[in-house]
Design a protein around this motif. Sequence first.
Motif, PDB file in Angstrom:
ATOM      1  N   SER A 191       0.781  -1.323  -0.092  1.00  0.00           N
ATOM      2  CA  SER A 191      -0.073  -0.075  -0.188  1.00  0.00           C
ATOM      3  C   SER A 191       0.826   1.288  -0.037  1.00  0.00           C
ATOM      4  O   SER A 191       0.643   2.210  -0.834  1.00  0.00           O
ATOM      5  CB  SER A 191      -0.921  -0.025   1.257  1.00  0.00           C
ATOM      6  OG  SER A 191      -1.662   1.050   1.266  1.00  0.00           O
ATOM      7  N   PHE A 192       1.875   1.143   0.882  1.00  0.00           N
ATOM      8  CA  PHE A 192       2.570   2.649   0.915  1.00  0.00           C
ATOM      9  C   PHE A 192       3.813   2.840  -0.085  1.00  0.00           C
ATOM     10  O   PHE A 192       4.142   3.998  -0.388  1.00  0.00           O
ATOM     11  CB  PHE A 192       3.421   2.597   2.382  1.00  0.00           C
ATOM     12  CG  PHE A 192       2.496   2.455   3.431  1.00  0.00           C
ATOM     13  CD1 PHE A 192       1.175   2.879   3.218  1.00  0.00           C
ATOM     14  CD2 PHE A 192       2.875   2.361   4.750  1.00  0.00           C
ATOM     15  CE1 PHE A 192       0.184   2.843   4.479  1.00  0.00           C
ATOM     16  CE2 PHE A 192       2.180   2.206   5.983  1.00  0.00           C
ATOM     17  CZ  PHE A 192       0.855   2.662   5.693  1.00  0.00           C
ATOM     18  N   ILE A 193       4.338   1.565  -0.414  1.00  0.00           N
ATOM     19  CA  ILE A 193       5.277   1.732  -1.550  1.00  0.00           C
ATOM     20  C   ILE A 193       4.856   1.658  -2.940  1.00  0.00           C
ATOM     21  O   ILE A 193       5.326   2.434  -4.030  1.00  0.00           O
ATOM     22  CB  ILE A 193       6.434   0.314  -1.198  1.00  0.00           C
ATOM     23  CG1 ILE A 193       6.990   0.730   0.392  1.00  0.00           C
ATOM     24  CG2 ILE A 193       7.557   0.668  -2.342  1.00  0.00           C
ATOM     25  CD1 ILE A 193       7.270   1.968   0.613  1.00  0.00           C
ATOM     26  N   LEU A 194       3.916   0.649  -3.335  1.00  0.00           N
ATOM     27  CA  LEU A 194       3.476   0.603  -4.604  1.00  0.00           C
ATOM     28  C   LEU A 194       1.967   1.173  -4.848  1.00  0.00           C
ATOM     29  O   LEU A 194       1.546   1.164  -5.914  1.00  0.00           O
ATOM     30  CB  LEU A 194       3.443  -0.873  -5.195  1.00  0.00           C
ATOM     31  CG  LEU A 194       4.643  -1.471  -5.067  1.00  0.00           C
ATOM     32  CD1 LEU A 194       4.458  -3.081  -5.401  1.00  0.00           C
ATOM     33  CD2 LEU A 194       5.688  -0.937  -6.205  1.00  0.00           C
ATOM     34  N   GLY A 195       1.254   1.657  -3.800  1.00  0.00           N
ATOM     35  CA  GLY A 195       0.146   2.481  -3.969  1.00  0.00           C
ATOM     36  C   GLY A 195      -0.876   1.298  -4.253  1.00  0.00           C
ATOM     37  O   GLY A 195      -2.166   1.666  -5.129  1.00  0.00           O
ATOM     38  N   ILE A 258       7.943   6.659 -10.530  1.00  0.00           N
ATOM     39  CA  ILE A 258       7.653   5.725 -11.591  1.00  0.00           C
ATOM     40  C   ILE A 258       7.133   4.443 -10.902  1.00  0.00           C
ATOM     41  O   ILE A 258       6.140   3.698 -11.860  1.00  0.00           O
ATOM     42  CB  ILE A 258       9.197   5.269 -12.426  1.00  0.00           C
ATOM     43  CG1 ILE A 258       9.370   6.500 -12.978  1.00  0.00           C
ATOM     44  CG2 ILE A 258       9.121   4.259 -13.256  1.00  0.00           C
ATOM     45  CD1 ILE A 258      11.021   6.578 -13.353  1.00  0.00           C
ATOM     46  N   ILE A 259       7.396   3.659  -9.929  1.00  0.00           N
ATOM     47  CA  ILE A 259       6.642   2.704  -9.447  1.00  0.00           C
ATOM     48  C   ILE A 259       5.499   2.505  -8.985  1.00  0.00           C
ATOM     49  O   ILE A 259       4.670   1.575  -8.742  1.00  0.00           O
ATOM     50  CB  ILE A 259       7.575   1.884  -8.397  1.00  0.00           C
ATOM     51  CG1 ILE A 259       7.841   2.860  -7.111  1.00  0.00           C
ATOM     52  CG2 ILE A 259       9.266   1.422  -9.053  1.00  0.00           C
ATOM     53  CD1 ILE A 259       8.290   2.026  -5.863  1.00  0.00           C
ATOM     54  N   ASN A 260       4.913   4.036  -8.763  1.00  0.00           N
ATOM     55  CA  ASN A 260       3.569   4.158  -8.373  1.00  0.00           C
ATOM     56  C   ASN A 260       2.898   4.772  -9.632  1.00  0.00           C
ATOM     57  O   ASN A 260       1.742   5.286  -9.553  1.00  0.00           O
ATOM     58  CB  ASN A 260       3.589   5.492  -7.410  1.00  0.00           C
ATOM     59  CG  ASN A 260       3.798   4.641  -5.821  1.00  0.00           C
ATOM     60  OD1 ASN A 260       2.820   4.198  -5.441  1.00  0.00           O
ATOM     61  ND2 ASN A 260       5.111   4.850  -5.546  1.00  0.00           N
ATOM     62  N   CYS A 261       3.339   4.437 -10.778  1.00  0.00           N
ATOM     63  CA  CYS A 261       2.555   4.798 -11.978  1.00  0.00           C
ATOM     64  C   CYS A 261       2.115   6.306 -12.297  1.00  0.00           C
ATOM     65  O   CYS A 261       1.122   6.377 -12.598  1.00  0.00           O
ATOM     66  CB  CYS A 261       1.471   3.708 -12.280  1.00  0.00           C
ATOM     67  SG  CYS A 261       2.114   2.100 -12.123  1.00  0.00           S
ATOM     68  N   PHE A 262       2.999   7.052 -11.777  1.00  0.00           N
ATOM     69  CA  PHE A 262       2.891   8.529 -11.835  1.00  0.00           C
ATOM     70  C   PHE A 262       1.571   8.834 -11.104  1.00  0.00           C
ATOM     71  O   PHE A 262       0.799   9.757 -11.755  1.00  0.00           O
ATOM     72  CB  PHE A 262       2.652   9.050 -13.559  1.00  0.00           C
ATOM     73  CG  PHE A 262       4.064   8.888 -14.076  1.00  0.00           C
ATOM     74  CD1 PHE A 262       4.917  10.211 -13.935  1.00  0.00           C
ATOM     75  CD2 PHE A 262       4.746   7.810 -14.633  1.00  0.00           C
ATOM     76  CE1 PHE A 262       6.215   9.914 -14.407  1.00  0.00           C
ATOM     77  CE2 PHE A 262       6.162   7.761 -14.887  1.00  0.00           C
ATOM     78  CZ  PHE A 262       6.733   8.533 -14.861  1.00  0.00           C
TER      79      PHE A 262
END
Length: 526
Positions: A191-195, A258-262
């Motif tokens: 949740s916190f790192i990848l959303g 980037i890893i959170n897809c902007f």
Amino acid sequence: MISVANEMLYVLFGVCGLFFYLDNHHPLILLFLVLYILYLLRNRFKTLIILIIVGSIYLINYKLQLERLLKYDKDKIITCTVVSFPQEKEKYTQFYCKSRNFKYLVYDKSITNNMPLGTVIQLENNLQLVKNNTIPYQFNYRKYLLSQKIQYVNYVEDVKITRMNKRIDFKLINTLHSYYQDTPNKGYLLSFILGDKNALDNDFNEATQFLNISHLFVVSGFQVAFLYLVCHIMMKYLHITKETSKLISQIIIILFLIINCFSVSIFRAVMLIILIELKNKKHLPIDNIHILSIIWLINLFVNPFVMYNSGFVLSYLITLILFLSRIILMHKRSYIISIYRVNIICQLFALPITANFDFHFNVLSVLLTPLLSLYYIFVIFPFTLICLLFKPLSKLLYYGFSIFDQIILKLATITYFDLNVGVFTETRYIIYYVCLFFIFRMLENKKKPILLIILLTINISFYHKLILVDEVIFFDVGQGDSTFINAETYNCRALIDTGGARNYKPGNTTIKYLSSIQIAKLDYLF
């Protein structure tokens, strides 16, 4: 160029007003726009010229992109790339898919949930235009999808996987997602790192929403600021030069973006940090508020429908309010008092937006949120970063997360302080924010806005109860229409047919509607 940048906040207000008028053509919004233009004409003529230019470009862009989104792939078989982790429901799997020109929401009845990001699939073309919500004051899924530039959904019986997209960002996200699946704290990590909004269970999500602290459990600007600060401290400990330290820290937060897809809130925080650092380096005379306004406008031009995303609006609105209210926020003698002031201001300005999700406000959250936020800041998020870097430590730190879970679930059972505030309509929005604006203006001038606070309290607690209108409302409840008769003149309320369908709890739709207009009791039920 600098003088133009320092007018961006005023331009932003005008463009946002234009967006809301395009949305529903409400006469009060039109009145606001006319009065605002007259104000600029009299006091800021240069700003008015900039607003006319920017507003015209935005309007053309809005119309062109809306027209483009109404087009769709006409091939019988659509080839597209999965761009979100599949979310498993009771009878289908839901995910977002992007073809060469369009993005779709896919409902897959074959329950195919083992598709990582970047999976290229083929599926049958059963595209349907997303419809507007037919029930007054309820969540409008069409507008939410439009905020992601989606106008069509595709219902399919089967999905054919053809290959994997080789984009580096997909590979990085999938690697992180699979690596932390077997950790006891995977919900927090994902949740916190990848959303990943589905990483935490439904009971926990409902509890955080009830306590008005759900913003702590989504990827936001806080994570970016914390990550940037930690990187700075580590670079300083390693005796790396200040300029090199800033550069490395900025690269790290860009990777996080980037890893959170902007994500819109991450984009806002990353751009704000980079531009403020650039401003300080070049000694540019631009206020941070105007930098935020420029970033906001960039988002609006890239995606003119992004204002339909409540998360986007909250992210920028709260940051803007914190910048504008910094005079009354800080307390020189007490850090705790400053935290409570920040919390109260944020909750007050966010209330009309968050209340429109479930039409409730938990008064207890005013006291609890700062304390829970401190635990989150000093325990939960640092533990998450430690678990991210040192996976074996996840089990040792599990109790820190478990205690937090139990506290939140217990507090969510206290319903005594839960207040039904109802829906915020356009008129109520305007009254509320006008009162709030003048309250803070008076506080900044060391005056006591007692009458305005009373008016604001009435707006929050009794708005719909003070509207004496006799009306009959018909709305779709899944198995026909339900009829609500509201005779305020005779203090009588009746409901005919509570409704309910196979995939909805009986009466769920009607309860939400009644809650939206602050009705807690019916006199007659047929």
